[in-house]
Design an enzyme around this catalytic site. Structure first.
Site, short mmCIF file in Angstrom:
data_model
loop_
_atom_site.label_atom_id
_atom_site.label_comp_id
_atom_site.label_asym_id
_atom_site.label_seq_id
_atom_site.Cartn_x
_atom_site.Cartn_y
_atom_site.Cartn_z
N GLY A 71 -17.10 1.09 12.35
CA GLY A 71 -15.66 1.25 12.55
C GLY A 71 -15.08 2.31 11.63
O GLY A 71 -14.19 3.08 12.02
N THR A 72 -15.59 2.37 10.41
CA THR A 72 -15.08 3.35 9.44
C THR A 72 -15.30 4.77 9.96
O THR A 72 -14.39 5.61 9.91
CB THR A 72 -15.78 3.16 8.08
OG1 THR A 72 -15.53 1.82 7.63
CG2 THR A 72 -15.30 4.15 7.05
N ASN A 150 -6.70 -7.16 9.80
CA ASN A 150 -7.90 -7.92 9.43
C ASN A 150 -7.61 -9.09 8.51
O ASN A 150 -8.31 -10.09 8.52
CB ASN A 150 -8.95 -7.00 8.80
CG ASN A 150 -8.37 -6.06 7.78
OD1 ASN A 150 -7.45 -5.30 8.06
ND2 ASN A 150 -8.91 -6.10 6.57
N GLN A 178 -10.51 -5.13 14.77
CA GLN A 178 -10.34 -6.58 14.76
C GLN A 178 -9.82 -7.12 16.09
O GLN A 178 -9.87 -8.33 16.32
CB GLN A 178 -9.38 -7.01 13.64
CG GLN A 178 -9.93 -6.80 12.24
CD GLN A 178 -11.13 -7.71 11.91
OE1 GLN A 178 -11.42 -8.69 12.60
NE2 GLN A 178 -11.85 -7.37 10.85
N SER A 198 -15.93 -1.73 16.29
CA SER A 198 -17.06 -1.91 15.38
C SER A 198 -17.95 -3.05 15.89
O SER A 198 -17.45 -4.13 16.23
CB SER A 198 -16.54 -2.25 13.99
OG SER A 198 -17.61 -2.66 13.16
N GLY A 199 -19.26 -2.82 15.91
CA GLY A 199 -20.19 -3.80 16.48
C GLY A 199 -20.23 -5.13 15.75
O GLY A 199 -20.22 -6.20 16.36
N THR A 236 -29.61 11.43 15.81
CA THR A 236 -30.40 10.65 16.78
C THR A 236 -29.80 9.26 16.91
O THR A 236 -29.46 8.62 15.91
CB THR A 236 -31.88 10.59 16.33
OG1 THR A 236 -32.35 11.93 16.22
CG2 THR A 236 -32.73 9.81 17.32
N CYS A 324 -11.44 -9.31 -6.69
CA CYS A 324 -11.60 -9.29 -8.14
C CYS A 324 -12.42 -8.07 -8.51
O CYS A 324 -13.60 -8.02 -8.23
CB CYS A 324 -12.30 -10.57 -8.56
SG CYS A 324 -12.26 -10.80 -10.32
N1 PLP Z 1 -10.83 -1.41 10.54
C1 PLP Z 1 -10.58 -2.72 10.40
C2 PLP Z 1 -9.26 -3.27 10.85
C3 PLP Z 1 -11.54 -3.56 9.84
O1 PLP Z 1 -11.27 -4.86 9.69
C4 PLP Z 1 -12.76 -2.99 9.42
C5 PLP Z 1 -13.79 -3.84 8.76
O2 PLP Z 1 -13.49 -4.88 8.20
C6 PLP Z 1 -12.99 -1.62 9.61
C7 PLP Z 1 -11.99 -0.85 10.16
C8 PLP Z 1 -14.28 -0.98 9.20
O3 PLP Z 1 -15.31 -1.32 10.09
P1 PLP Z 1 -16.85 -1.16 9.63
O4 PLP Z 1 -17.14 -2.29 8.71
O5 PLP Z 1 -17.62 -1.26 10.92
O6 PLP Z 1 -16.97 0.17 9.00
#
Ligand code: PLP
Length: 384
Positions: A71-72, A150, A178, A198-199, A236, A324
């Site tokens: 997702g990032t 999230n 999410q 995100s998988g 790849t 923390c």
């Molecule tokens: N965006 C949201 C709203 C998320 O909750 C998360 C992961 O917690 C991400 C992006 C990032 O996804 P990934 O962990 O697949 O990089």
């Protein structure tokens, strides 16, 4: 011992059917999908099948799906793409409650000279659409806003946001990491330009993601190298995980209604039970517009971390709104943006459910929690 797992917004169990679908790609089907021979070619066609499965989940065309590593990466790519596609525009709009994948990327763009607006939220975690309208300008290249939060599960009105962004002439990216599989997502109805998936949040493995890019959107790749993904994302392919993501999307579409009725009922009974059995507890976020699997509850006058440690002794997994870091407590940026009082921010715990939770899981938490809270309050530095 099997955990009582309430941390599904952090990550989910990979579905057994997903594992079965992936297994051949660690064994006999090890060909490179870019190879000319039939052995590699058959893998290529399975990737295309997975692309179809992902596209169906969000009502997109298969060619609008780009596989990424997470997702990032999808979030970073979307924002960077919008900036590169419109080099004359130097303004980004996002919100104060985004995931760090968006928030920290925007901060890094600010350090490179871009102007970034971080929209505030109200005490329920909702945005003001008029704030968005006022922030838009001819200089705005991209608006990146999450479909659902999230930490709190609060759902933003993506369709209305998209309309404002489109009429302002900017690109709109929705971080739906999410939201997908938890609420219906139809990219055509929402009129988003880009959308992240995100998988590992949807019972597929970690290390695989997807980015939807609407047909006709100018695109310049973030990962540069070979010609994979129609030259939009070099590297790849992570074949087995792509197959797994496709399968997870297919499974989720099949069982959507049935699962969500069950998950929401479990979430509601957990939440209700905790509010009734633990005094001075409150739910954070807009309870009307919330993911069906998430509840974020503040237990006043106790530390969230302390609650988590005590829950952990019973192998109950949840997560806290605050992290923390190096010995200092850093309260959740989401709850702070909502103006949640100090004593409640620190005592927040997020429970996030999935199809694997049962009534028995709920009973275990409801049995342990009142005693945990009572004991911790007796030790609390806040004087309760
Ligand atoms: N965006 C949201 C709203 C998320 O909750 C998360 C992961 O917690 C991400 C992006 C990032 O996804 P990934 O962990 O697949 O990089």
């Amino acid at each position: 011992m099997k955990p009582v797992y309430f941390d599904n917004n952090a990550t989910t169990k990979v579905d057994d059917k997903v594992i079965d679908a992936m297994a051949p790609y660690f064994g006999d089907l090890y060909g490179n999908p870019s190879s000319m021979h039939t052995f590699g070619g058959q893998v290529h066609s399975r990737i295309e099948n997975a692309r179809q499965q992902v596209s169906e989940l969000i009502n997109a065309h298969p060619e609008e799906i780009i596989f990424t590593s997470c997702g990032t990466e999808s979030d970073n790519t979307a924002i960077m793409n919008a900036l590169q596609a419109n080099p004359e525009k130097r303004h980004i709009i996002t919100t104060r409650v985004e995931h760090p994948a968006v928030l920290n990327f925007c901060r890094s763009m600010a350090r490179r000279g871009y102007d970034v607006t971080y929209l505030p939220v109200d005490k329920t975690g909702q945005l003001s659409l008029s704030d968005l309208e006022s922030a838009m300008s001819d200089n705005t290249a991209v608006v990146s806003i999450m479909s659902a939060n999230n930490e709190t599960g609060v759902i933003f009105p993506i369709e209305k946001i998209a309309n404002i962004v489109k009429s302002g002439g900017a690109l709109f990216h929705a971080d739906a990491v999410q939201a997908v599989t938890k609420i219906p997502i139809d990219v055509n109805k929402l009129s988003v330009d880009m959308l992240s998936i995100s998988g590992h949040k949807i019972h597929a493995p970690k290390g695989i993601g997807a980015l939807y890019v609407k047909k006709g959107t100018r695109f310049s790749p973030y990962m540069i190298g070979g010609h994979q993904e129609m030259s939009r994302r070099a590297g790849t392919e992570n074949v087995a995980s792509i197959i797994g993501l496709g399968k997870a999307c297919e499974l989720s579409s099949k069982f959507f209604d049935e699962e969500h009725t069950k998950i929401k009922a479990l979430r509601d009974s957990l939440e209700q039970g905790l509010l009734e059995s633990c005094p001075d507890a409150r739910v954070n976020g807009d309870i009307e517009n919330r993911l069906p699997n998430t509840t974020n509850i503040s237990f006043e006058y106790v530390e969230g971390e302390a609650i988590l440690l005590r829950l952990n002794e019973f192998n109950i997994c949840a997560s806290s709104g605050s992290a923390c870091t190096s010995g200092s407590l850093e309260p959740s940026h989401v709850l702070r943006a909502m103006g949640v009082p100090f004593t409640a921010v620190h005592g927040s715990v997020r429970f996030s459910l999935s199809r694997y939770n049962t009534e028995e899981d709920i009973d275990i938490v409801l049995e342990k929690m009142p005693e945990i809270i009572k004991n911790l309050r007796e030790l609390s530095p806040y004087g309760r």
